[in-house]
Design a protein around this motif. Structure first.
Motif, PDB file in Angstrom:
ATOM      1  N   ARG A 116       0.829  -1.209   0.000  1.00 25.76           N
ATOM      2  CA  ARG A 116       0.000   0.000   0.000  1.00 25.76           C
ATOM      3  C   ARG A 116       0.865   1.262   0.000  1.00 25.76           C
ATOM      4  NH1 ARG A 116      -5.411   0.417   2.223  1.00 25.76           N
ATOM      5  NH2 ARG A 116      -6.012   2.610   2.274  1.00 25.76           N
ATOM      6  N   ASP A 117       1.997   1.203   0.712  1.00 33.39           N
ATOM      7  CA  ASP A 117       2.864   2.379   0.795  1.00 33.39           C
ATOM      8  C   ASP A 117       3.495   2.737  -0.541  1.00 33.39           C
ATOM      9  OD1 ASP A 117       2.268   2.444   3.465  1.00 33.39           O
ATOM     10  OD2 ASP A 117       4.180   1.604   4.138  1.00 33.39           O
ATOM     11  N   ALA A 118       3.516   1.775  -1.493  1.00 37.46           N
ATOM     12  CA  ALA A 118       4.148   2.027  -2.787  1.00 37.46           C
ATOM     13  C   ALA A 118       3.162   2.509  -3.839  1.00 37.46           C
ATOM     14  CB  ALA A 118       4.851   0.765  -3.275  1.00 37.46           C
ATOM     15  N   VAL A 119       1.877   2.557  -3.521  1.00 32.85           N
ATOM     16  CA  VAL A 119       0.883   2.977  -4.508  1.00 32.85           C
ATOM     17  C   VAL A 119       1.157   4.398  -4.997  1.00 32.85           C
ATOM     18  CG1 VAL A 119      -1.578   3.478  -4.850  1.00 32.85           C
ATOM     19  CG2 VAL A 119      -0.888   1.415  -3.627  1.00 32.85           C
ATOM     20  N   ALA A 120       1.647   5.229  -4.106  1.00 33.41           N
ATOM     21  CA  ALA A 120       1.927   6.622  -4.475  1.00 33.41           C
ATOM     22  C   ALA A 120       3.007   6.737  -5.545  1.00 33.41           C
ATOM     23  CB  ALA A 120       2.335   7.421  -3.235  1.00 33.41           C
ATOM     24  N   HIS A 121       3.782   5.667  -5.774  1.00 35.17           N
ATOM     25  CA  HIS A 121       4.844   5.696  -6.775  1.00 35.17           C
ATOM     26  C   HIS A 121       4.363   5.204  -8.139  1.00 35.17           C
ATOM     27  CE1 HIS A 121       8.098   6.537  -3.826  1.00 35.17           C
ATOM     28  NE2 HIS A 121       7.290   5.866  -3.007  1.00 35.17           N
ATOM     29  N   PRO A 128       8.319   0.562  -1.140  1.00 34.32           N
ATOM     30  CA  PRO A 128       9.073   1.654  -1.788  1.00 34.32           C
ATOM     31  C   PRO A 128      10.562   1.495  -1.507  1.00 34.32           C
ATOM     32  CG  PRO A 128       7.220   2.502  -0.490  1.00 34.32           C
ATOM     33  CD  PRO A 128       7.346   1.059  -0.147  1.00 34.32           C
ATOM     34  N   ALA A 129      11.381   1.925  -2.434  1.00 31.09           N
ATOM     35  CA  ALA A 129      12.822   1.737  -2.303  1.00 31.09           C
ATOM     36  C   ALA A 129      13.393   2.401  -1.055  1.00 31.09           C
ATOM     37  CB  ALA A 129      13.530   2.269  -3.549  1.00 31.09           C
ATOM     38  N   ASP A 130      12.735   3.467  -0.569  1.00 33.97           N
ATOM     39  CA  ASP A 130      13.260   4.180   0.588  1.00 33.97           C
ATOM     40  C   ASP A 130      12.645   3.713   1.903  1.00 33.97           C
ATOM     41  OD1 ASP A 130      10.722   5.088   0.121  1.00 33.97           O
ATOM     42  OD2 ASP A 130      11.221   7.242   0.173  1.00 33.97           O
ATOM     43  N   HIS A 131      11.939   2.592   1.889  1.00 30.54           N
ATOM     44  CA  HIS A 131      11.325   2.092   3.121  1.00 30.54           C
ATOM     45  C   HIS A 131      12.421   1.668   4.105  1.00 30.54           C
ATOM     46  CE1 HIS A 131       8.967  -0.431   5.852  1.00 30.54           C
ATOM     47  NE2 HIS A 131       7.887   0.203   5.386  1.00 30.54           N
ATOM     48  N   PRO A 132      12.298   1.987   5.396  1.00 28.03           N
ATOM     49  CA  PRO A 132      13.380   1.710   6.357  1.00 28.03           C
ATOM     50  C   PRO A 132      13.653   0.227   6.581  1.00 28.03           C
ATOM     51  CG  PRO A 132      11.392   2.520   7.470  1.00 28.03           C
ATOM     52  CD  PRO A 132      11.188   2.746   5.998  1.00 28.03           C
ATOM     53  N   PHE A 152      14.904  -6.801   5.092  1.00 29.18           N
ATOM     54  CA  PHE A 152      14.168  -7.833   4.363  1.00 29.18           C
ATOM     55  C   PHE A 152      15.017  -8.400   3.224  1.00 29.18           C
ATOM     56  CE2 PHE A 152       9.902  -5.592   5.486  1.00 29.18           C
ATOM     57  CZ  PHE A 152      10.068  -5.968   6.812  1.00 29.18           C
ATOM     58  N   SER A 153      15.785  -7.527   2.556  1.00 27.99           N
ATOM     59  CA  SER A 153      16.640  -7.975   1.449  1.00 27.99           C
ATOM     60  C   SER A 153      17.731  -8.918   1.934  1.00 27.99           C
ATOM     61  CB  SER A 153      17.279  -6.774   0.750  1.00 27.99           C
ATOM     62  OG  SER A 153      16.303  -5.961   0.133  1.00 27.99           O
ATOM     63  N   GLU A 154      18.290  -8.658   3.113  1.00 28.82           N
ATOM     64  CA  GLU A 154      19.337  -9.521   3.657  1.00 28.82           C
ATOM     65  C   GLU A 154      18.793 -10.925   3.919  1.00 28.82           C
ATOM     66  OE1 GLU A 154      20.912  -7.617   7.070  1.00 28.82           O
ATOM     67  OE2 GLU A 154      22.051  -6.108   5.934  1.00 28.82           O
ATOM     68  N   LEU A 155      17.550 -11.032   4.403  1.00 26.47           N
ATOM     69  CA  LEU A 155      16.941 -12.343   4.612  1.00 26.47           C
ATOM     70  C   LEU A 155      16.790 -13.065   3.277  1.00 26.47           C
ATOM     71  CD1 LEU A 155      15.517 -14.552   6.202  1.00 26.47           C
ATOM     72  CD2 LEU A 155      13.401 -13.205   6.048  1.00 26.47           C
ATOM     73  N   THR A 156      16.295 -12.361   2.273  1.00 21.88           N
ATOM     74  CA  THR A 156      16.118 -12.973   0.951  1.00 21.88           C
ATOM     75  C   THR A 156      17.453 -13.465   0.392  1.00 21.88           C
ATOM     76  OG1 THR A 156      14.166 -11.646   0.433  1.00 21.88           O
ATOM     77  CG2 THR A 156      15.388 -12.546  -1.427  1.00 21.88           C
ATOM     78  N   MET A 157      18.493 -12.648   0.497  1.00 21.20           N
ATOM     79  CA  MET A 157      19.801 -13.050  -0.027  1.00 21.20           C
ATOM     80  C   MET A 157      20.345 -14.252   0.720  1.00 21.20           C
ATOM     81  SD  MET A 157      21.737  -9.469  -1.014  1.00 21.20           S
ATOM     82  CE  MET A 157      21.470  -8.685   0.586  1.00 21.20           C
TER      83      MET A 157
END
Length: 405
Positions: free
Chosen positions: A23-28, A112-116, A121-126
């Motif tokens: 939902r937070d990325a809809v604005a993009h 969104p790319a700037d989400h804190p 989350f990316s480190e878990l995926t990697m």
């Protein structure tokens, strides 16, 4: 849920022709898409969703999804509302009571790319990618399948950190004889009969039987003048796997012992379907496990074959999470999945037509049956009336009995 990251100008994750984003990325999103999302929210009269699914292949459909809090490493789906923007309708589906709901992976792609939390989350995926847990993402779309994958790998997730289990899960040793599950039929199988009954197979159709076994359906269809072919890894391995209007995947998934391979077979069969794929399995209501032993998520029979007994809801979830298409129930353990929107609309119209006239057709059939039964009761005029051993048929309470006079 597997997927690929979108370019910077197109936020979200692309899966089977649908774009997912938080939902937070809809604005993009571009303004037109933003407007459609908020229009869908108004039609659904819902505001508690946190992920939106936008169809990107021409269908004016938007789904508002409610997942568990993103603080969980793999949030489960709680509810979906699919909105058709063309006819302004919404269909709500709850997953809250399901023991095996769909789960979400790669959460960072939706944000969104700037989400804190993106970096965490990316480190878990990697980390999961490094140990190979995300190589076959088509088979980990539900909570049960994902938990099984982690147990097999001997890991668990604490917060968003990967830790080792004390005792990794080991599978029982067994030799599966898949080909022994094939049976010979005198007539057409139930999925083929249903396809004919619904008008999806006719004289102009081409049919491909994926996993045809002994080829009984192919022979029956060809005898009726219908173009039919098939392939089977054991009985017809040299036959080409070729596209057809209708593809039948009848009682195949339930004899495959590995979830990942089931997903691959499902995708391969659907790729051949120009109009419709029929998927049929043995359901749990018909399961006979007294002489079987547990193996994986199913059982091994005395003959050495594997059987996975599906609940209808479970099969629907597997199909839809794998193919990204709606699976329409057509009978016990039978679903139709459409590759062609026009064929899907025609099928839906035929179902509505069937529902709209059942009382007339049923009444007519009952009348014909009564008349036929009455005629059957009449004595043969060629018989001798004085015969002492003549047998009359007497109808009483809907039953037929014999009486000597």
């Amino acid at each position: 849920m597997k997927g690929t990251a979108m370019p910077a100008e197109d936020p979200g994750k692309l899966v089977a022709g649908n774009r997912y984003l938080h939902r937070d990325a809809v604005a993009h999103l571009e303004q037109a898409l933003q407007s459609e999302v908020w229009e869908a929210e108004a039609i659904a009269n819902a505001s508690h969703w946190n992920v939106v699914k936008i169809n990107t292949i021409g269908l004016k459909r938007i789904s508002l999804l409610t997942y568990e809090d993103f603080e969980r490493p793999f949030p489960a789906l709680l509810e979906s509302i699919t909105v058709n923007l063309e006819n302004q309708t919404a269909v709500r589906r709850s997953y809250r009571a399901r023991v095996n709901p769909p789960v979400l992976h790669r959460k960072e792609l939706l944000l969104p790319a700037d989400h804190p939390r993106c970096e965490e989350f990316s480190e878990l995926t990697m980390g999961l990618e490094r140990i190979g847990l995300l190589r076959e993402t088509s088979s980990i779309g539900t909570r049960r399948a994902w938990d099984e994958r982690m147990r097999e790998a001997g890991v668990k997730i604490v917060g968003h950190t990967i830790e080792l289990l004390d005792e990794p899960l080991s599978k029982p040793d067994a030799t599966i004889q898949r080909h022994l599950a094939a049976i010979r039929r005198d007539g057409l199988s139930s999925p083929i009969q249903s396809l004919i009954r619904y008008g999806l197979i006719n004289e102009e159709s081409t049919v491909f039987d994926y996993g045809c076994g002994f080829g009984s359906d192919i022979e029956g269809l060809q005898a009726a003048g219908i173009s039919a072919a098939g392939w089977d890894p054991y009985y017809a391995p040299d036959q080409p796997r070729e596209p057809a209007h209708v593809v039948n995947l009848g009682f195949v998934l339930n004899v495959i012992e590995t979830p990942a391979e089931r997903q691959d077979v499902l995708r391969s069969a659907f790729a051949l379907a120009q109009r419709c794929l029929a998927v049929a399995v043995i359901t749990s209501s018909r399961a006979r496990t007294e002489t079987c032993r547990p193996y994986g998520d199913g059982h091994v029979t005395r003959r050495g074959t594997f059987q996975k007994f599906y609940r209808p809801v479970e099969l629907k979830e597997v199909i839809e999470s794998t193919l990204g298409r709606e699976a329409f129930p057509a009978g016990p353990g039978l679903f139709f999945i459409f590759a062609d929107p026009l064929s899907e609309q025609s099928y839906m119209l035929s179902r509505q037509t069937r529902r709209s006239v059942p009382s007339v057709s049923a009444a007519a059939r009952r009348k014909e049956a009564r008349e036929a039964a009455f005629e059957a009761l009449r004595p043969d005029p060629r018989s001798h009336c004085g015969s002492s051993d003549r047998t009359w048929k007497v109808a009483s309470g809907g039953r037929t009995s014999a009486r000597n006079t």
